[in-house]
Design an enzyme around this catalytic site. Structure first.
Site, PDB file in Angstrom:
ATOM      1  N   HIS A  38       0.853  -1.194   0.000  1.00 14.52           N
ATOM      2  CA  HIS A  38       0.000   0.000   0.000  1.00 14.52           C
ATOM      3  C   HIS A  38       0.887   1.242   0.000  1.00 14.52           C
ATOM      4  O   HIS A  38       2.090   1.153   0.261  1.00 14.52           O
ATOM      5  CB  HIS A  38      -0.898   0.026   1.247  1.00 14.52           C
ATOM      6  CG  HIS A  38      -0.117   0.201   2.522  1.00 14.52           C
ATOM      7  ND1 HIS A  38       0.561  -0.835   3.121  1.00 14.52           N
ATOM      8  CD2 HIS A  38       0.124   1.291   3.305  1.00 14.52           C
ATOM      9  CE1 HIS A  38       1.177  -0.406   4.210  1.00 14.52           C
ATOM     10  NE2 HIS A  38       0.933   0.897   4.347  1.00 14.52           N
TER      11      HIS A  38
ATOM     12  N   ASP B   9       0.873   5.188   1.815  1.00 10.24           N
ATOM     13  CA  ASP B   9       0.212   5.842   2.944  1.00 10.24           C
ATOM     14  C   ASP B   9      -0.578   7.056   2.447  1.00 10.24           C
ATOM     15  O   ASP B   9      -0.121   7.786   1.567  1.00 10.24           O
ATOM     16  CB  ASP B   9       1.251   6.291   3.981  1.00 10.24           C
ATOM     17  CG  ASP B   9       1.905   5.094   4.665  1.00 10.24           C
ATOM     18  OD1 ASP B   9       1.334   3.991   4.599  1.00 10.24           O
ATOM     19  OD2 ASP B   9       2.998   5.262   5.246  1.00 10.24           O
TER      20      ASP B   9
ATOM     21  N   ARG C 107       7.234  -8.876  15.618  1.00 10.50           N
ATOM     22  CA  ARG C 107       7.658  -7.572  15.132  1.00 10.50           C
ATOM     23  C   ARG C 107       6.640  -6.508  15.538  1.00 10.50           C
ATOM     24  O   ARG C 107       5.432  -6.754  15.531  1.00 10.50           O
ATOM     25  CB  ARG C 107       7.798  -7.617  13.610  1.00 10.50           C
ATOM     26  CG  ARG C 107       8.229  -6.326  13.003  1.00 10.50           C
ATOM     27  CD  ARG C 107       8.669  -6.463  11.561  1.00 10.50           C
ATOM     28  NE  ARG C 107       9.108  -5.165  11.107  1.00 10.50           N
ATOM     29  CZ  ARG C 107       8.306  -4.265  10.544  1.00 10.50           C
ATOM     30  NH1 ARG C 107       7.038  -4.546  10.316  1.00 10.50           N
ATOM     31  NH2 ARG C 107       8.769  -3.077  10.200  1.00 10.50           N
TER      32      ARG C 107
ATOM     33  N   HIS D 153       4.826   0.134  -0.129  1.00  7.38           N
ATOM     34  CA  HIS D 153       5.551  -0.662   0.862  1.00  7.38           C
ATOM     35  C   HIS D 153       4.643  -1.710   1.470  1.00  7.38           C
ATOM     36  O   HIS D 153       3.411  -1.652   1.323  1.00  7.38           O
ATOM     37  CB  HIS D 153       6.138   0.243   1.957  1.00  7.38           C
ATOM     38  CG  HIS D 153       5.131   1.099   2.648  1.00  7.38           C
ATOM     39  ND1 HIS D 153       4.522   2.195   2.056  1.00  7.38           N
ATOM     40  CD2 HIS D 153       4.585   1.027   3.885  1.00  7.38           C
ATOM     41  CE1 HIS D 153       3.681   2.753   2.902  1.00  7.38           C
ATOM     42  NE2 HIS D 153       3.690   2.054   4.021  1.00  7.38           N
TER      43      HIS D 153
HETATM   44  O1  AKG Z   1       5.063  -2.213   9.996  1.00  5.61           O
HETATM   45  C1  AKG Z   1       5.601  -1.621   9.090  1.00  5.61           C
HETATM   46  O2  AKG Z   1       6.793  -1.623   8.906  1.00  5.61           O
HETATM   47  C2  AKG Z   1       4.749  -0.863   8.100  1.00  5.61           C
HETATM   48  C3  AKG Z   1       3.589  -0.183   8.713  1.00  5.61           C
HETATM   49  C4  AKG Z   1       2.856   0.634   7.728  1.00  5.61           C
HETATM   50  O3  AKG Z   1       3.145   0.648   6.583  1.00  5.61           O
HETATM   51  C5  AKG Z   1       1.688   1.426   8.153  1.00  5.61           C
HETATM   52  O4  AKG Z   1       1.292   1.375   9.324  1.00  5.61           O
HETATM   53  O5  AKG Z   1       1.142   2.134   7.290  1.00  5.61           O
HETATM   54 FE   FE2 Z   2       2.195   2.244   5.512  1.00  6.15          FE
END
Ligand code: AKG
Ligand code: FE2
Length: 602
Positions: free
Chosen positions: A461, A463, A528, A518
């Site tokens: 996605h 942001d 994680r 990403h």
């Molecule tokens: O957890 C991650 O590294 C990515 C999180 C992410 O892309 C988001 O919260 O929009």
């Molecule tokens: Fe994100």
């Protein structure tokens, strides 16, 4: 198997005591084939769940059943499945019954207590309350299409037996039900009946339509010559209540307790879609630039270059103390380690932003993600007090300090990012001053996964922010997509923060700084955590390509949008959101690949 609590021998030709004996039950008139059981036929009753409300309340587990009943009542009221009303003249209410069930884990330990309220629909009379009944059949035209496809593509047809609930259409009549025991709503104690809404049926119909759509897509995917990717199937539903319920974890049980699962469930198995762009070997491939914010001489140029080429970079010397990063990580860990029942107390409501839940983008994918999230928008107090009724201050204090520090950093980064485009604070008036921006905090948790190669932590996605500042714990998982390189890992660096270009900076920069695609993958042994600070413009401010970046040869490519408008667009169009606010085709040279078709949905 539950404990054995009853055992009885059924005498031949004698009705069992358990046979239902309400007056005038609706019965099938179909001729039954007689079954003969041998005289030593024995039936075992293996479940010791309560049969009545009274029994549940008198049992040793009464406190759990009470909680289950209250939870069912809460959801019934919030979704308006049933409402307490005065019965209108001439209407006779149907009876109701509580169904109690213990859900067991695979190792026979009680997972949860469930109470469901059902109406005694069998009291309805044919010709009065209903006229027709239906049975589920496949249309002959569908069967013909399948046979034709099988013939053209030389496929084999395999017939399966699938049991599904069936609904013919929406309920148009009002149905009244006797107020069930335990259904107490303050100030409505005297209302005796509850009117039935059609929501439940609409929801089930939506659910079934979704199953059909998924089946059809999978079928088309399996046809070798069918153009790929198979387009997503759009379901149109005009019932807000049913849509709300589809998004509510209280009902659809999408939120599995990922910490206790030993084998990847089919619902979470992404399989081949993960191999679309295999991640590069991190040893051989450069990752996103790491930029020292103290490097005053070159920092702006480096940031500009990183935004243009990667849409992301890591920063060091950002002035956020390691102590605060650790505190934030511990707060997130504390939250996600709570029992699922507790976390669900702060579940995100269907139309809400804040709270606990699955990734918001989940609805665009047929498979579920191996993650859970908690969004903080505005004050965290309400949700935190649901999670820790007596002890929420510590969590709220960490959040407040983190947001405060992040806001300063975001303002600084915004100046640097726009500065690298030749934009000054005077060009973006709203970015200056105490109300420089609006923000939300997204905590993400990716439990260790039994089959990480087939699971997805957070699907690809971009942001919907101006910029995102991400802290990840020392477990890798974040990957960014770069044309020509594929998926590139962003390794965690102690003390460094990741900065992503979001869609709104993409718009502001008129496409010069493309938002980065990403995703997060998961890990077999390690849990994680990540904390994303989502930074956007103040509410009401329309974001559009900055006038300094626009001229006759570079016309504005996007129409003005507020953050909330854009979030609405994203919720509807997901990876097509940017193109849906686009005014003209991007110039050659910086076309945003993912804006065309890069992300596969579903
Ligand atoms: O957890 C991650 O590294 C990515 C999180 C992410 O892309 C988001 O919260 O929009
Ligand atoms: Fe994100």
């Amino acid at each position: 198997m539950n404990s054995l609590v009853g055992r009885f021998k059924r005498p031949q030709d004698e009705p069992s005591e358990n046979v239902y004996n309400e007056e005038n039950p609706r019965r099938s008139t179909r001729q039954r084939t007689s079954t003969s059981f041998r005289s030593d036929f024995v039936t075992f009753l293996l479940e010791n769940k309560p049969q009545t409300f009274k029994e549940a309340m008198a049992s040793l587990d009464s406190s759990f059943w009470k909680e289950a009943v209250n939870s069912e009542i809460d959801s019934i009221l919030s979704n308006h499945t049933w409402e307490l009303v005065d019965i209108s003249l001439g209407n006779k209410p149907l009876g109701s019954k509580w169904i109690f069930k213990r859900k067991m884990k695979t190792d026979d330990i009680i997972d949860k207590y469930k109470a469901r309220l059902v109406v005694k629909g069998f009291k309805q009379k044919e010709g009065l309350n209903y006229f027709e009944t239906y049975s589920l059949v496949t249309r002959i035209t569908s069967i013909r299409i399948l046979i034709i496809l099988a013939t053209i593509y030389d496929l084999q047809i395999h017939q399966m037996d699938v049991k599904t609930a069936f609904l013919n259409r929406e309920l148009e009549e009002e149905i009244y039900m006797e107020r069930p025991e335990g259904f107490v709503v303050p100030e409505k104690e005297n209302k005796t009946c509850i009117a039935r809404s059609t929501m439940e049926f609409e929801f089930i119909a939506l659910d079934k339509a979704d199953e059909e759509a998924e089946w059809l897509r999978n079928f088309l995917k399996d046809i070798p010559y069918w153009p790929k990717p198979v387009a997503p199937v759009c379901l149109h539903c005009d019932s807000q209540a049913a849509i709300g319920r589809a998004g509510s974890m209280m009902y659809n049980e999408k939120q599995l307790d990922l910490y206790s699962i030993k084998e990847l469930p089919e619902s979470h198995a992404w399989g081949s879609s993960l191999d679309d762009h295999p991640p590069c070997d991190s040893r051989n491939v450069e990752s996103i630039p790491v930029i020292d914010l103290n490097d005053e001489k070159f920092v702006m140029d480096k940031i500009g270059h990183a935004c243009k080429t990667w849409g992301a970079f890591q920063i060091r010397n950002h002035n956020i103390s390691q102590r605060l990063l650790n505190d934030m990580e511990s707060a997130a860990k504390k939250l996600f380690s709570l029992p699922m029942q507790q976390k669900l107390k702060a579940a995100r409501s269907p139309d809400g932003i804040g709270g606990y839940g699955v990734a918001r983008i989940s609805s665009f994918f047929s498979k579920l993600m191996w993650s859970e999230g908690f969004t903080i928008f505005g004050s965290p107090v309400e949700h935190a007090s649901q999670l820790w009724p007596h002890d929420y201050n510590e969590f709220c204090d960490v959040i407040a300090e983190y947001e405060n520090e992040m806001e300063k950093l975001a303002g600084r980064l915004m100046c640097l990012m726009l500065g690298s485009l030749g934009i000054t604070k005077d060009d973006v008036k709203w970015a200056v001053g105490p109300t420089g921006g609006c923000s939300a905090l997204q905590l993400n948790s990716y439990p260790a996964c039994p089959d990480p190669d087939r699971a997805m932590g957070l699907a690809a996605h971009t942001d919907s922010t101006i910029l995102t500042i991400l802290h990840q714990n020392n477990t890798s998982g974040l990957q960014v997509f770069k044309e020509g390189n594929g998926w590139v890992l962003v390794p965690p660096i102690r003390g460094a923060l990741v900065v992503n270009v979001g869609d709104l900076l993409h718009i502001l920069s008129n496409g010069l700084y493309p938002s980065v695609l990403h995703r997060a993958v998961v890990n077999r042994t390690r849990h994680r955590l990540s904390v994303a600070y989502l930074y956007g413009p103040p509410s009401g401010v329309k974001v559009s390509p900055l006038s300094k970046l626009v001229d006759q040869t570079n016309p504005p490519m996007y129409r003005p949008v507020t953050w909330s408008e854009y979030l609405g667009t994203k919720a509807k169009h997901f990876d097509k959101a940017l193109s849906s606010v686009r005014l003209c085709v991007p110039r050659i040279g910086f076309a945003n690949s993912k804006d065309q078709s890069g992300v596969q949905v579903g």
